[in-house]
Enzyme design. Structure first.
Site, PDB file in Angstrom:
ATOM      1  N   HIS A   1       6.113  -0.508  -2.630  1.00  0.00           N
ATOM      2  CA  HIS A   1       5.622   0.183  -3.827  1.00  0.00           C
ATOM      3  C   HIS A   1       5.622   1.700  -3.653  1.00  0.00           C
ATOM      4  O   HIS A   1       4.972   2.425  -4.419  1.00  0.00           O
ATOM      5  CB  HIS A   1       4.217  -0.321  -4.195  1.00  0.00           C
ATOM      6  CG  HIS A   1       4.221  -1.748  -4.640  1.00  0.00           C
ATOM      7  ND1 HIS A   1       3.089  -2.521  -4.638  1.00  0.00           N
ATOM      8  CD2 HIS A   1       5.210  -2.544  -5.079  1.00  0.00           C
ATOM      9  CE1 HIS A   1       3.397  -3.743  -5.062  1.00  0.00           C
ATOM     10  NE2 HIS A   1       4.669  -3.780  -5.347  1.00  0.00           N
TER      11      HIS A   1
ATOM     12  N   CYS B   1      10.015  20.096 -10.862  1.00  0.00           N
ATOM     13  CA  CYS B   1      11.111  19.925  -9.899  1.00  0.00           C
ATOM     14  C   CYS B   1      11.820  21.255  -9.670  1.00  0.00           C
ATOM     15  O   CYS B   1      12.199  21.928 -10.629  1.00  0.00           O
ATOM     16  CB  CYS B   1      12.095  18.899 -10.448  1.00  0.00           C
ATOM     17  SG  CYS B   1      13.607  18.733  -9.491  1.00  0.00           S
TER      18      CYS B   1
ATOM     19  N   THR C   1      -4.610  -9.128   0.662  1.00  0.00           N
ATOM     20  CA  THR C   1      -4.003  -9.023  -0.669  1.00  0.00           C
ATOM     21  C   THR C   1      -4.492 -10.145  -1.584  1.00  0.00           C
ATOM     22  O   THR C   1      -4.677 -11.276  -1.138  1.00  0.00           O
ATOM     23  CB  THR C   1      -2.466  -9.019  -0.629  1.00  0.00           C
ATOM     24  OG1 THR C   1      -1.969  -8.814  -1.955  1.00  0.00           O
ATOM     25  CG2 THR C   1      -1.906 -10.313  -0.045  1.00  0.00           C
ATOM     26  N   SER C   2      -4.688  -9.817  -2.861  1.00  0.00           N
ATOM     27  CA  SER C   2      -5.107 -10.820  -3.850  1.00  0.00           C
ATOM     28  C   SER C   2      -3.892 -11.617  -4.321  1.00  0.00           C
ATOM     29  O   SER C   2      -4.032 -12.582  -5.060  1.00  0.00           O
ATOM     30  CB  SER C   2      -5.753 -10.105  -5.044  1.00  0.00           C
ATOM     31  OG  SER C   2      -4.835  -9.148  -5.585  1.00  0.00           O
TER      32      SER C   2
ATOM     33  N   ASP D   1      -0.675   4.178   0.808  1.00  0.00           N
ATOM     34  CA  ASP D   1      -1.567   5.140   1.481  1.00  0.00           C
ATOM     35  C   ASP D   1      -1.015   5.696   2.797  1.00  0.00           C
ATOM     36  O   ASP D   1      -1.603   6.607   3.377  1.00  0.00           O
ATOM     37  CB  ASP D   1      -2.945   4.501   1.718  1.00  0.00           C
ATOM     38  CG  ASP D   1      -2.881   3.214   2.556  1.00  0.00           C
ATOM     39  OD1 ASP D   1      -3.757   2.342   2.350  1.00  0.00           O
ATOM     40  OD2 ASP D   1      -1.951   3.080   3.383  1.00  0.00           O
TER      41      ASP D   1
ATOM     42  N   ASN E   1       0.829  -1.208   0.000  1.00  0.00           N
ATOM     43  CA  ASN E   1       0.000   0.000   0.000  1.00  0.00           C
ATOM     44  C   ASN E   1       0.861   1.256   0.000  1.00  0.00           C
ATOM     45  O   ASN E   1       1.893   1.307   0.656  1.00  0.00           O
ATOM     46  CB  ASN E   1      -0.938   0.004   1.212  1.00  0.00           C
ATOM     47  CG  ASN E   1      -1.816  -1.228   1.240  1.00  0.00           C
ATOM     48  OD1 ASN E   1      -1.972  -1.922   0.227  1.00  0.00           O
ATOM     49  ND2 ASN E   1      -2.375  -1.532   2.397  1.00  0.00           N
TER      50      ASN E   1
HETATM   51  C1  BV8 Z   1       8.275  -5.333 -12.258  1.00  0.00           C
HETATM   52  C2  BV8 Z   1       1.868   1.316  -6.678  1.00  0.00           C
HETATM   53  C3  BV8 Z   1      10.070  -5.671 -13.674  1.00  0.00           C
HETATM   54  C4  BV8 Z   1       1.210   2.251  -7.628  1.00  0.00           C
HETATM   55  C5  BV8 Z   1       1.572  -0.969  -7.517  1.00  0.00           C
HETATM   56  C6  BV8 Z   1       3.013 -11.692 -15.617  1.00  0.00           C
HETATM   57  C7  BV8 Z   1       3.268 -12.580 -14.605  1.00  0.00           C
HETATM   58  C8  BV8 Z   1       3.918 -12.156 -13.458  1.00  0.00           C
HETATM   59  C9  BV8 Z   1       4.303 -10.828 -13.288  1.00  0.00           C
HETATM   60  C10 BV8 Z   1       4.037  -9.950 -14.308  1.00  0.00           C
HETATM   61  C11 BV8 Z   1       3.405 -10.370 -15.443  1.00  0.00           C
HETATM   62  N1  BV8 Z   1       3.277  -9.312 -16.248  1.00  0.00           N
HETATM   63  C12 BV8 Z   1       3.803  -8.217 -15.637  1.00  0.00           C
HETATM   64  C13 BV8 Z   1       4.272  -8.611 -14.473  1.00  0.00           C
HETATM   65  C14 BV8 Z   1       4.917  -7.807 -13.511  1.00  0.00           C
HETATM   66  C15 BV8 Z   1       3.927  -6.939 -12.732  1.00  0.00           C
HETATM   67  C16 BV8 Z   1       2.790  -7.756 -12.163  1.00  0.00           C
HETATM   68  O1  BV8 Z   1       2.951  -8.475 -11.207  1.00  0.00           O
HETATM   69  N2  BV8 Z   1       1.596  -7.607 -12.825  1.00  0.00           N
HETATM   70  C17 BV8 Z   1       0.406  -8.377 -12.368  1.00  0.00           C
HETATM   71  C18 BV8 Z   1      -0.837  -7.520 -12.557  1.00  0.00           C
HETATM   72  C19 BV8 Z   1       0.318  -9.665 -13.141  1.00  0.00           C
HETATM   73  N3  BV8 Z   1       4.739  -6.410 -11.678  1.00  0.00           N
HETATM   74  C20 BV8 Z   1       5.391  -5.249 -11.950  1.00  0.00           C
HETATM   75  O2  BV8 Z   1       5.261  -4.589 -12.965  1.00  0.00           O
HETATM   76  C21 BV8 Z   1       6.379  -4.810 -10.895  1.00  0.00           C
HETATM   77  N4  BV8 Z   1       7.607  -4.433 -11.518  1.00  0.00           N
HETATM   78  O3  BV8 Z   1       7.951  -6.485 -12.382  1.00  0.00           O
HETATM   79  O4  BV8 Z   1       9.374  -4.771 -12.835  1.00  0.00           O
HETATM   80  C22 BV8 Z   1      11.357  -5.056 -13.834  1.00  0.00           C
HETATM   81  C23 BV8 Z   1      12.413  -5.651 -13.191  1.00  0.00           C
HETATM   82  C24 BV8 Z   1      13.676  -5.111 -13.409  1.00  0.00           C
HETATM   83  C25 BV8 Z   1      13.821  -3.980 -14.250  1.00  0.00           C
HETATM   84  C26 BV8 Z   1      12.698  -3.375 -14.842  1.00  0.00           C
HETATM   85  C27 BV8 Z   1      11.427  -3.910 -14.601  1.00  0.00           C
HETATM   86  C28 BV8 Z   1       5.851  -3.550 -10.155  1.00  0.00           C
HETATM   87  C29 BV8 Z   1       4.580  -3.853  -9.458  1.00  0.00           C
HETATM   88  C30 BV8 Z   1       4.159  -2.645  -8.614  1.00  0.00           C
HETATM   89  C31 BV8 Z   1       3.079  -1.835  -9.283  1.00  0.00           C
HETATM   90  N5  BV8 Z   1       2.577  -0.800  -8.368  1.00  0.00           N
HETATM   91  N6  BV8 Z   1       1.178   0.027  -6.659  1.00  0.00           N
HETATM   92  C32 BV8 Z   1      -0.128   2.769  -7.138  1.00  0.00           C
HETATM   93  O5  BV8 Z   1      -0.601   2.309  -6.081  1.00  0.00           O
HETATM   94  O6  BV8 Z   1      -0.658   3.661  -7.802  1.00  0.00           O
HETATM   95  S1  BV8 Z   1       0.790  -2.514  -7.465  1.00  0.00           S
HETATM   96  C33 BV8 Z   1      -0.741  -2.233  -6.684  1.00  0.00           C
HETATM   97  O7  BV8 Z   1      -1.585  -3.278  -7.134  1.00  0.00           O
HETATM   98  C34 BV8 Z   1      -0.745  -2.354  -5.187  1.00  0.00           C
HETATM   99  O8  BV8 Z   1       0.381  -1.782  -4.585  1.00  0.00           O
HETATM  100  C35 BV8 Z   1      -0.807  -3.863  -4.986  1.00  0.00           C
HETATM  101  O9  BV8 Z   1       0.474  -4.427  -5.094  1.00  0.00           O
HETATM  102  C36 BV8 Z   1      -1.617  -4.314  -6.176  1.00  0.00           C
HETATM  103  C37 BV8 Z   1      -3.046  -4.532  -5.787  1.00  0.00           C
HETATM  104  O10 BV8 Z   1      -3.088  -5.752  -5.093  1.00  0.00           O
HETATM  105  P1  BV8 Z   1      -3.744  -5.787  -3.612  1.00  0.00           P
HETATM  106  O11 BV8 Z   1      -3.105  -4.760  -2.768  1.00  0.00           O
HETATM  107  O12 BV8 Z   1      -3.716  -7.189  -3.179  1.00  0.00           O
HETATM  108  O13 BV8 Z   1      -5.246  -5.259  -3.867  1.00  0.00           O
HETATM  109  P2  BV8 Z   1      -6.446  -6.005  -4.634  1.00  0.00           P
HETATM  110  O14 BV8 Z   1      -7.495  -4.997  -4.829  1.00  0.00           O
HETATM  111  O15 BV8 Z   1      -5.933  -6.763  -5.810  1.00  0.00           O
HETATM  112  O16 BV8 Z   1      -6.956  -7.116  -3.584  1.00  0.00           O
HETATM  113  C38 BV8 Z   1      -7.505  -6.700  -2.361  1.00  0.00           C
HETATM  114  C39 BV8 Z   1      -7.636  -7.969  -1.522  1.00  0.00           C
HETATM  115  O17 BV8 Z   1      -8.136  -7.612  -0.243  1.00  0.00           O
HETATM  116  C40 BV8 Z   1      -8.608  -9.004  -2.109  1.00  0.00           C
HETATM  117  O18 BV8 Z   1      -8.055 -10.294  -1.963  1.00  0.00           O
HETATM  118  C41 BV8 Z   1      -9.862  -8.835  -1.251  1.00  0.00           C
HETATM  119  O19 BV8 Z   1     -10.566 -10.048  -1.119  1.00  0.00           O
HETATM  120  C42 BV8 Z   1      -9.251  -8.416   0.085  1.00  0.00           C
HETATM  121  N7  BV8 Z   1     -10.107  -7.605   0.954  1.00  0.00           N
HETATM  122  C43 BV8 Z   1     -10.977  -6.623   0.586  1.00  0.00           C
HETATM  123  N8  BV8 Z   1     -11.545  -6.063   1.705  1.00  0.00           N
HETATM  124  C44 BV8 Z   1     -10.990  -6.697   2.792  1.00  0.00           C
HETATM  125  C45 BV8 Z   1     -10.071  -7.678   2.310  1.00  0.00           C
HETATM  126  N9  BV8 Z   1      -9.357  -8.478   3.135  1.00  0.00           N
HETATM  127  C46 BV8 Z   1      -9.557  -8.316   4.488  1.00  0.00           C
HETATM  128  N10 BV8 Z   1     -10.404  -7.375   5.013  1.00  0.00           N
HETATM  129  C47 BV8 Z   1     -11.144  -6.563   4.205  1.00  0.00           C
HETATM  130  N11 BV8 Z   1     -11.979  -5.680   4.753  1.00  0.00           N
HETATM  131 ZN    ZN Z   2      14.658  17.142 -10.925  1.00  0.00          ZN
END
Ligand code: BV8
Ligand code: ZN
Length: 259
Positions: free
Chosen positions: A129, A161, A202-203, A104, A102
């Site tokens: 992140h 900047c 987290t999902s 936030d 997160n």
């Molecule tokens: C990278 C910041 C490479 C920005 C974020 C294919 C396969 C594997 C990986 C990849 C692929 N294709 C691309 C990738 C890589 C990609 C990735 O994983 N994509 C996914 C979509 C497949 N990853 C990246 O790009 C990462 N970088 O790989 O770089 C590289 C390496 C070297 C050199 C150059 C490049 C970067 C990833 C980070 C992206 N930024 N956030 C912003 O916030 O604006 S990710 C963002 O989404 C969040 O931070 C978080 O990580 C994600 C969301 O997931 P969750 O937080 O789990 O939220 P979600 O809504 O999905 O789920 C909520 C959960 O809570 C649910 O399960 C729900 O049931 C539950 N819930 C709801 N309410 C409650 C609850 N549980 C309990 N109580 C409740 N009340």
């Molecule tokens: Zn600068």
């Protein structure tokens, strides 16, 4: 108390070193929309579309509008009982590190709230992140505190900047961008050193963060999951506590010794 909750409380009581991985679900009860849940979509854009360097290069005004909207929304939110229970755990006797996806800042606010005038640092999160309330220059990478509301009325009004006049961006990690190497290696190191990993709200779909709990498993540790539904990690979890983390975490972590 359910048998699952009793078993999970025993695991927490027996743990020598704990790592926690949180996602958007822990902030849902504070009013912060999750990514995949209701409210995840913004103006019909999916987060994965807007949170990319390509989107920022193509249309920085729209990306800044989204982040300004989120900053304004988060500024109205407060840590909930889930954030506070984790902060108290990390300020307690069992060495605990909170790793969060997160941006936030609610874990940081919970750490200060739970610590009062004692040292909050054991409960300060590893933010893999980044943080939405900071700016980073897209040219010279200088970091500065971010304005809660950004004037996105024109391209020229977007924040610049003070050092190099480069375009400022939120200090978060976008899809396709590498995480900060020292932050990433710290997250995996504490996960390897832990014998218990709490996976909360987290999902577990975004890499490499979703692999942090696997590092604990690979070093012989145990997983406890807290989520309102099952996830790809549920099969690996010793116990899956299904329900809102704001209710389940205080029950898991606060009340008295395990039965
Ligand atoms: C990278 C910041 C490479 C920005 C974020 C294919 C396969 C594997 C990986 C990849 C692929 N294709 C691309 C990738 C890589 C990609 C990735 O994983 N994509 C996914 C979509 C497949 N990853 C990246 O790009 C990462 N970088 O790989 O770089 C590289 C390496 C070297 C050199 C150059 C490049 C970067 C990833 C980070 C992206 N930024 N956030 C912003 O916030 O604006 S990710 C963002 O989404 C969040 O931070 C978080 O990580 C994600 C969301 O997931 P969750 O937080 O789990 O939220 P979600 O809504 O999905 O789920 C909520 C959960 O809570 C649910 O399960 C729900 O049931 C539950 N819930 C709801 N309410 C409650 C609850 N549980 C309990 N109580 C409740 N009340
Ligand atoms: Zn600068």
């Amino acid at each position: 108390m359910t048998e699952e909750m009793a078993q999970a409380r025993r695991l927490v009581a027996q743990a020598g070193r704990i790592v926690v991985l949180t996602g958007a679900g822990i902030s849902a009860e504070s009013g912060v929309p999750t990514f995949r849940g209701a409210g995840g979509l913004w103006k019909s854009h999916r987060p994965e579309e807007l949170a990319t360097p390509e989107a920022f290069a193509r249309d920085p005004q729209t990306v800044w509008e989204w982040y300004s909207w989120r900053r304004g929304l988060i500024a109205e939110c407060a840590p909930n009982h889930g954030h506070l229970a984790l902060a108290r755990l990390a300020l307690g006797d069992t060495p605990t590190t909170i790793v969060t996806q997160n941006v936030d800042g609610l874990h940081t606010r919970a750490a200060h709230e739970a610590a009062g005038d004692t040292d909050p640092s054991p409960a300060l999160p590893v933010e893999v992140h980044g943080a939405i309330d900071r700016d980073k220059c897209s040219l010279c990478a200088v970091r500065t505190p971010g304005a809660t509301s950004v004037d996105t009325s024109s391209h020229a009004s977007l924040p610049r900047c003070a050092t190099c006049n480069g375009m400022l961006r939120p200090d978060v990690v976008w899809f396709g961008e590498a995480l900060e190497p020292e932050i990433l290696s710290r997250a995996f190191q504490v996960a390897r050193d832990a014998d218990l990993c709490l996976v909360v709200g987290t999902s577990a779909l975004v890499q490499p963060a979703a692999s942090v709990p696997l590092a604990t498993l690979q070093s012989g540790g145990t997983l406890i999951e807290v989520n309102i539904e099952l996830t790809p990690l549920s099969a690996e979890a010793e116990v899956s506590l299904l329900g809102p983390s704001g209710e389940l975490l205080p029950e898991l972590l606060d009340a008295g010794p395990a039965p």
